[in-house]
Design an enzyme around this catalytic site. Structure first.
Site, PDB file in Angstrom:
ATOM      1  N   GLU A   1      35.084  35.072  37.588  1.00 33.51           N
ATOM      2  CA  GLU A   1      36.309  35.436  38.300  1.00 33.51           C
ATOM      3  C   GLU A   1      37.263  36.120  37.333  1.00 33.51           C
ATOM      4  OE1 GLU A   1      40.531  34.879  39.370  1.00 33.51           O
ATOM      5  OE2 GLU A   1      39.477  33.768  37.793  1.00 33.51           O
ATOM      6  N   SER A   2      37.891  37.227  37.778  1.00 28.88           N
ATOM      7  CA  SER A   2      38.867  37.962  36.984  1.00 28.88           C
ATOM      8  C   SER A   2      38.216  38.469  35.701  1.00 28.88           C
ATOM      9  CB  SER A   2      40.076  37.076  36.707  1.00 28.88           C
ATOM     10  OG  SER A   2      41.128  37.802  36.133  1.00 28.88           O
ATOM     11  N   ALA A   3      38.728  38.064  34.528  1.00 25.22           N
ATOM     12  CA  ALA A   3      38.092  38.485  33.280  1.00 25.22           C
ATOM     13  C   ALA A   3      36.643  38.018  33.234  1.00 25.22           C
ATOM     14  CB  ALA A   3      38.864  37.923  32.084  1.00 25.22           C
TER      15      ALA A   3
END
Length: 569
Positions: free
Chosen positions: A238-240
């Site tokens: 998730e995200s990075a």
């Protein structure tokens, strides 16, 4: 107006965080039992709670300290004997959010210090460890699929200790699809993603990605002992962490082999994919390196990198954390992130995707509807279009002509009704350019970049399936909408046992088993078509889902794609 803004945002974020906090973990409960697994390097003793075994903090590499600080990870070469893995494991040194500055920053900083967003366990450089969770009593010959989690946090913070997958693992058991969950600890911020020409010359770039890769190799070497199948690994982030998932696909021009086998067979990316980036030794990462060197008192040294390696822990930590952080005025113009180094990451990720130089595996990829709102809370001085253009130009793309940024901004409707959080009319615009800035940042880093990537993937690998989604289940959240990271509440923790949580987890677990989210998923949930069929997204609400044409803001997408070569962070 400003005080009202602070109150609304504080209430929204506090409510989300409070709801998100998971049930007491096994460190808070009385452990009724232990379990053990025998690996070549020793016996790993874990804890058992609520039908899930947890093995935390298992070392997979030598401690990256002393001469190994700012060096690629080295495999563990010592015996673990009998290793106590009943806890959650350590955290790598973190770049904590600052609470200095204006009132809004202070309020958010205090809220983000709550357990969901910050690491509860101790920080140490000796942090390259794995966490494994599995159904209690799993036999060594079970051959269960493996879900490999890469945490997010802007490449600045995060740890496996933040993510208790007990509910996910239990959900798999309830669906008669048990699996093994693995999460990798990797170096973040200046410990894992420092740039500069000195770093490049030393072969010390993208260390966090190399930590993740060694974690995947550890899975191949050891997961069978936990009842997992090394040939059925799905990487998820998730995200990075999602950006890292694509980077793992693109490392070494797509070579994801190890000892003659593939490290993973499928991928899931929540809020992140390709991030067009300048090289490790370009102006911005060099500026960050120079600032760190100066703060550490190494600027007068003939070998500044050696000086950083020799600095005491606190000096180095304070130095790498002295540069701008994620939730600040500079927003997603990150100080630390993966960058092309010519070897590990051979080119900008968008170029690698466009040319098919990545491991093409079945994938699920999608976004929250309002990815940019969380990152647009700190720029209340932007009151008109000219100031908006100047902000984006100076903070993100100072090396290019201003006219290119003007062209980008011109593709976005200036009316309040058109901005993010989307579909909320004239509401949720605490300062004049908030909603337009939120739309632009969300699209450039996440939502429209995802579509550009899918276009490339469908062109160069038309036979490899992909599914995409848009999450709209938190549209009513004041100011933030369905904000970046809110999928951790719905998807990872399933805190709200509503349609969205149940549907997405069911699709994901089916995908883990068969590389197709539809295969084995309950008939209660609609068929999810591949993206390439009609360029459609599955749109998730709290109580339903529907198909949505992936053609919104097409003019902006075309502009971003046409100028990808210069819109580099």
């Amino acid at each position: 107006m400003y005080n009202l803004f602070v109150t609304l945002v504080s209430a929204a974020v506090f409510t989300s965080v409070a709801v998100a906090l998971p049930a007491p973990t096994q460190t808070q409960q009385k452990r009724a039992d232990t379990a053990s697994v025998v690996l070549p390097q020793g016996t790993i003793v874990g804890s058992v709670s609520n039908g899930v075994e947890n093995y935390g903090g298992i070392p997979f590499a030598q401690a990256p300290v002393g001469s190994l600080r700012l060096k690629p990870p080295q495999k563990l070469n010592t015996s673990l004997s009998t290793f106590d893995a009943t806890g959650l494991g350590p955290s790598c040194p973190q770049m904590f959010f600052s609470t200095d500055g204006d009132l809004l920053t202070s309020v958010l900083g205090d809220l983000i210090d709550l357990p969901l967003f910050q690491v509860a366990t101790g920080q140490t450089e000796d942090c390259l460890t794995m966490r494994v969770q599995r159904p209690a009593g799993t036999a060594a010959d079970a051959k269960l699929p493996v879900l490999f989690w890469i945490f997010g946090g802007g490449f600045e913070l995060g740890s496996p200790s933040m993510y208790d997958a007990s509910s996910l693992v239990s959900n798999g058991v309830d669906q008669d699809k048990p699996f093994v969950f693995v999460s990798v600890n990797y170096r973040v911020a200046g410990f894992g993603f420092l740039g500069g020409k000195e770093i490049l010359a030393d072969g010390a770039a993208n260390l966090g990605l190399l930590d993740q890769r060694m974690g995947l190799e550890w899975v191949q070497d050891n997961i069978e002992a936990f009842g997992g199948d090394p040939e059925k690994v799905t990487i998820w982030g998730e995200s990075a962490g999602a950006i890292s998932v694509f980077d793992q696909m693109a490392l070494y021009d797509g070579d994801n082999s190890y000892n003659g086998k593939k490290l993973f067979r499928a991928a899931i990316m929540n809020s992140g994919s390709v991030v067009p980036a300048d090289p490790v030794d370009s102006a911005r990462p060099q500026g960050i390196y120079d600032a760190v060197v100066k703060e550490a008192g190494c600027d007068g040294d003939s070998d500044t990198l050696a000086c950083l390696r020799n600095a005491d822990y606190d000096t180095f930590l304070n130095a790498v954390n002295s540069v701008p952080g994620l939730l600040s005025y500079t927003s997603v113009s990150l100080s630390y992130l993966p960058r092309p180094d010519g070897k590990v990451l051979t080119d900008s990720p968008d170029v690698l995707a466009l040319n098919g130089r990545y491991a093409a595996v079945p994938m699920i990829i999608g976004d929250q509807e309002d990815e940019g709102t969380l990152f647009s809370l700190f720029q209340s001085n932007i009151t008109n279009t000219d100031e908006l253009v100047n902000y984006i130009w100076k903070i993100f793309f100072p090396a290019i002509d201003r006219q290119y940024v003007e062209g980008l901004v011109d593709t976005y409707d200036p009316s309040v009704e058109a901005g993010s959080p989307f579909n909320t009319g004239a509401l949720n615009n605490p300062y004049p350019e908030f909603k337009r800035l939120a739309a632009i940042l969300g699209d450039m880093v996440f939502t429209l970049t995802r579509r550009v990537f899918l276009d490339s993937a469908s062109s160069v690998n038309p036979d490899v399936p992909s599914w995409s989604y848009l999450a709209s289940y938190d549209r009513g959240t004041p100011i933030l909408g369905t904000f970046h990271g809110s999928d951790l509440l719905q998807v990872f923790y399933g805190i709200l046992p509503n349609y969205a949580s149940n549907a997405i987890q069911s699709y994901y677990i089916s995908f883990l088993y068969t590389t197709d989210p539809n295969d084995g998923t309950s008939s209660n949930y609609p068929q999810w078509p591949q993206w390439k069929e009609n360029n459609e997204l599955m749109q998730f609400w709290s109580d339903k889902s529907n198909l949505l044409a992936d053609d919104f803001r097409n003019t902006s997408q075309a502009y971003i794609a046409d100028n990808a070569a210069i819109f580099l962070i």
